[in-house]
Design an enzyme around this catalytic site. Structure first.
Site, PDB file in Angstrom:
ATOM      1  N   GLU A  32       0.855  -1.189   0.000  1.00  0.00           N
ATOM      2  CA  GLU A  32       0.000   0.000   0.000  1.00  0.00           C
ATOM      3  C   GLU A  32       0.893   1.243   0.000  1.00  0.00           C
ATOM      4  O   GLU A  32       2.015   1.200   0.497  1.00  0.00           O
ATOM      5  CB  GLU A  32      -0.872   0.065   1.270  1.00  0.00           C
TER       6      GLU A  32
ATOM      7  N   HIS B  54       1.872   0.556  18.919  1.00  0.00           N
ATOM      8  CA  HIS B  54       0.604  -0.030  18.477  1.00  0.00           C
ATOM      9  C   HIS B  54      -0.294  -0.448  19.630  1.00  0.00           C
ATOM     10  O   HIS B  54      -1.234  -1.206  19.440  1.00  0.00           O
ATOM     11  CB  HIS B  54       0.854  -1.232  17.548  1.00  0.00           C
TER      12      HIS B  54
ATOM     13  N   ARG C 257     -15.272  -7.675  17.542  1.00  0.00           N
ATOM     14  CA  ARG C 257     -15.433  -7.911  18.991  1.00  0.00           C
ATOM     15  C   ARG C 257     -15.790  -6.587  19.651  1.00  0.00           C
ATOM     16  O   ARG C 257     -15.684  -5.527  19.017  1.00  0.00           O
ATOM     17  CB  ARG C 257     -14.105  -8.401  19.564  1.00  0.00           C
TER      18      ARG C 257
HETATM   19  C1  MV4 Z   1      -0.938   2.094   7.702  1.00  0.00           C
HETATM   20  C2  MV4 Z   1      -0.222   3.264   8.068  1.00  0.00           C
HETATM   21  C3  MV4 Z   1       0.182   4.146   7.057  1.00  0.00           C
HETATM   22  N1  MV4 Z   1      -0.105   3.863   5.762  1.00  0.00           N
HETATM   23  N2  MV4 Z   1      -1.210   1.848   6.406  1.00  0.00           N
HETATM   24  C4  MV4 Z   1      -0.972   0.166  12.104  1.00  0.00           C
HETATM   25  C5  MV4 Z   1      -1.643  -1.062  12.603  1.00  0.00           C
HETATM   26  C6  MV4 Z   1      -2.666  -1.396  11.621  1.00  0.00           C
HETATM   27  N3  MV4 Z   1      -3.975  -1.109  12.199  1.00  0.00           N
HETATM   28  C7  MV4 Z   1      -2.441  -0.539  10.421  1.00  0.00           C
HETATM   29  N4  MV4 Z   1      -1.489   0.463  10.817  1.00  0.00           N
HETATM   30  C8  MV4 Z   1      -1.067   1.403   9.940  1.00  0.00           C
HETATM   31  N5  MV4 Z   1      -1.330   1.206   8.640  1.00  0.00           N
HETATM   32  C9  MV4 Z   1      -0.777   2.722   5.451  1.00  0.00           C
HETATM   33  N6  MV4 Z   1      -1.020   2.463   4.157  1.00  0.00           N
HETATM   34  C10 MV4 Z   1       0.065   3.495   9.419  1.00  0.00           C
HETATM   35  C11 MV4 Z   1      -0.342   2.559  10.338  1.00  0.00           C
HETATM   36  C12 MV4 Z   1       0.002   2.831  11.716  1.00  0.00           C
HETATM   37  C13 MV4 Z   1      -0.981   3.156  12.623  1.00  0.00           C
HETATM   38  C14 MV4 Z   1      -2.308   3.177  12.227  1.00  0.00           C
HETATM   39  C15 MV4 Z   1      -3.258   3.528  13.168  1.00  0.00           C
HETATM   40  C16 MV4 Z   1      -2.898   3.821  14.472  1.00  0.00           C
HETATM   41  C17 MV4 Z   1      -1.606   3.778  14.860  1.00  0.00           C
HETATM   42  C18 MV4 Z   1      -0.613   3.441  13.946  1.00  0.00           C
HETATM   43  C19 MV4 Z   1       0.721   3.396  14.327  1.00  0.00           C
HETATM   44  C20 MV4 Z   1       1.664   3.064  13.414  1.00  0.00           C
HETATM   45  C21 MV4 Z   1       1.313   2.775  12.091  1.00  0.00           C
END
Ligand code: MV4
Length: 493
Positions: A199, A234, A291
């Site tokens: 992505e 996270h 959940r």
């Molecule tokens: C992402 C992102 C940036 N760009 N996808 C973190 C865990 C999972 N829920 C998906 N996550 C992310 N996906 C793209 N394309 C950044 C994160 C991310 C993040 C997302 C939400 C809340 C906290 C986070 C911490 C680090 C990275």
């Protein structure tokens, strides 16, 4: 529904039991030897010892749980969060045994448990996705071409990953092949499933999730958003509802998309659809959690709903008693997670006994916890002690109230993340709403907590000094003590 078994422990088990009790439903607790004296065990109408503390010898024993349900004439199981709450095999086994799962179908769990199948399921509903691939990468060279079209930096994600595990940022095309091979081997070893996809990397995202509730009669209602951007590695630390950046139009649009996601998998019960929100306020579907989530109380505070009661009613076959138009957003709620971890020491888990444990009270304060004074924090499970939730007429009041509540929270015997939570509540980037998921990395260092030795800490240091002095037979009266402390503090100012 006359009797439910709660296949969980601690604060969430107690929270579920309280709602069941209000509905006149009997409760059965299961517990491990480490939780023998826990509040939730005493609160249940019946309690069954599962075995030694390790989760795989107690809370994860699916077959034993089903056996107990049959022996005690349990009608339904509430799995809480974690443990077996998103285990499709457990859901199927309960269904086969004629026991209701208070949760969605095994099919919905399975589809949403895998990122690629989740994306495929919702794709036809026009849900915004981050530009990337929808299939597992099979041809690395072809994928490299696609990554150039997507545009760097990119993210390589494991389809079976979650909570940030199995994600790799690739800044430069020259690193693509090496990082892709590493990602596949890591996914294979960590999740037993090497499927990965790519992505575009959203640089400064906010984490916005939409709570939905669906019955078994085709009704699905969005219950506004929660913002969970303040995370550490996270792990969510602070959650709030509503978000400080969503406009009413954006809230409506994200709610509609979240309902479409739920409809795509014929969802039943309470569920959460996670989105990334970028700096342009564009949002992208991340995943769906099948959940009840840890942070559900902030949604309960702004809607006035009891989500566990709603789950139980849906599982009993009832239609939702409200429509989208009946649900109003009132006020603002804030939640901090109180972990037995030392933020001055890289959040190292801290074990010990709650020598003093007095949660805060008063208007707009809710504490969902599972401990009493004198209890020991078991080392076997998630180190979360409590969730401290405050509610106010607006965000500022919820923050002020949270700061007051943190100051009133008396815990002696273990270090907790409360000082870190207070730091966040008082930080201009937080109070202004101008933050993203990088907040902790950007603004927090242990030093920011060491700098300001509160009176409590000074008193603790002085009493340690006194104990040391006492061993040399020199006595101080406490009043003198306080003078000494204030003099000491004055000299430091
Ligand atoms: C992402 C992102 C940036 N760009 N996808 C973190 C865990 C999972 N829920 C998906 N996550 C992310 N996906 C793209 N394309 C950044 C994160 C991310 C993040 C997302 C939400 C809340 C906290 C986070 C911490 C680090 C990275």
């Amino acid at each position: 529904m006359n009797k439910i078994l709660i296949a969980n422990r601690g604060e969430i088990a107690l929270r579920i039991m309280r709602s069941a009790k209000e509905m006149g439903i009997k409760t059965v607790a299961i517990y491990s030897e480490a939780d023998r004296n826990a509040v939730f065990v005493k609160y249940a109408d019946e309690a069954v010892l599962m075995g030694p503390p390790p989760s795989n010898q107690s809370y994860l024993l699916a077959d034993k749980i089903i056996k107990i349900c049959k022996e005690l004439n349990v009608d339904a199981v509430h799995p809480g969060y974690g443990f077996l709450s998103e285990n499709a095999d457990f859901a199927r086994a309960l269904h086969k045994a004629g026991i209701i799962l208070i949760g969605p179908s095994p099919e919905a769990m399975t589809i949403m448990g895998d990122k690629l199948s989740a994306k495929a399921a919702v794709k036809s509903y026009g849900i915004p996705m981050v530009p990337g691939t929808d299939e597992a990468i099979t041809d690395i060279e072809a994928a490299k071409e696609i990554s150039l079209e997507i545009g760097y930096p990119i993210l390589i994600k494991a389809s079976a990953g979650g909570g940030g595990k199995g994600m790799r940022v690739v800044e430069n095309p020259k690193d693509f092949v090496e990082q892709m091979n590493l990602a596949v081997s890591e996914a294979t070893s960590s999740f037993g499933n090497g499927a990965v996809f790519i992505e575009r990397y959203v640089g400064s995202p906010r984490h916005i999730e939409i709570q939905i509730i669906a019955d078994n009669h085709g009704n699905i209602v969005p219950l506004f958003e929660r913002e969970c951007s303040i995370q550490r590695r996270h792990q969510k630390v602070i959650e709030e509802a509503p978000s400080s950046v969503l406009t009413p139009e954006l809230r409506k649009e994200m709610g509609e998309k979240a309902v479409d996601v739920a409809r795509a998998v014929k969802y039943s019960g309470a569920g959460t659809v996670e989105f990334l929100l970028d700096e342009n306020l564009d949002f992208f579907f991340l995943e769906m959690n099948t959940r009840l989530q840890v942070e559900h109380p902030v949604t309960e505070m702004i809607t006035g709903l009891d989500l566990v009661k709603e789950q139980i009613k849906v599982a009993s076959g009832e239609k939702l008693s409200f429509t989208k138009d009946d649900i109003k957003l009132n006020g603002h709620a804030m939640e901090v997670r109180v972990y037995a971890e030392d933020p001055k020491n890289n959040f190292l888990p801290d074990i010990g006994t709650l020598k003093v444990y007095e949660p805060p009270r008063g208007i707009g304060v809710r504490v969902d916890d599972g401990f009493e004074e004198g209890m020991e924090i078991p080392i076997y499970y998630d180190p979360m002690i409590a969730k401290l939730i405050t509610y106010g007429k607006d965000r500022n009041e919820a923050i002020e109230r949270m700061i007051r509540a943190i100051d009133d929270y008396k815990i002696v015997g273990i270090e907790t993340t409360l000082p870190f939570c207070k730091f966040v509540m008082q930080h201009e980037a937080f109070t202004s709403g101008n933050f993203d998921t990088h907040f902790v990395a950007k603004y927090f260092t242990p030093e920011v907590l060491r700098g300001d030795n509160s009176d409590k800490e000074i008193a603790a240091m002085m009493s340690a000094l006194l104990i040391d002095e006492a061993s040399n037979k020199v006595k101080f009266s406490t009043s003198e003590n306080i003078n000494t402390v204030s003099d000491w503090r004055k000299n430091r100012m």
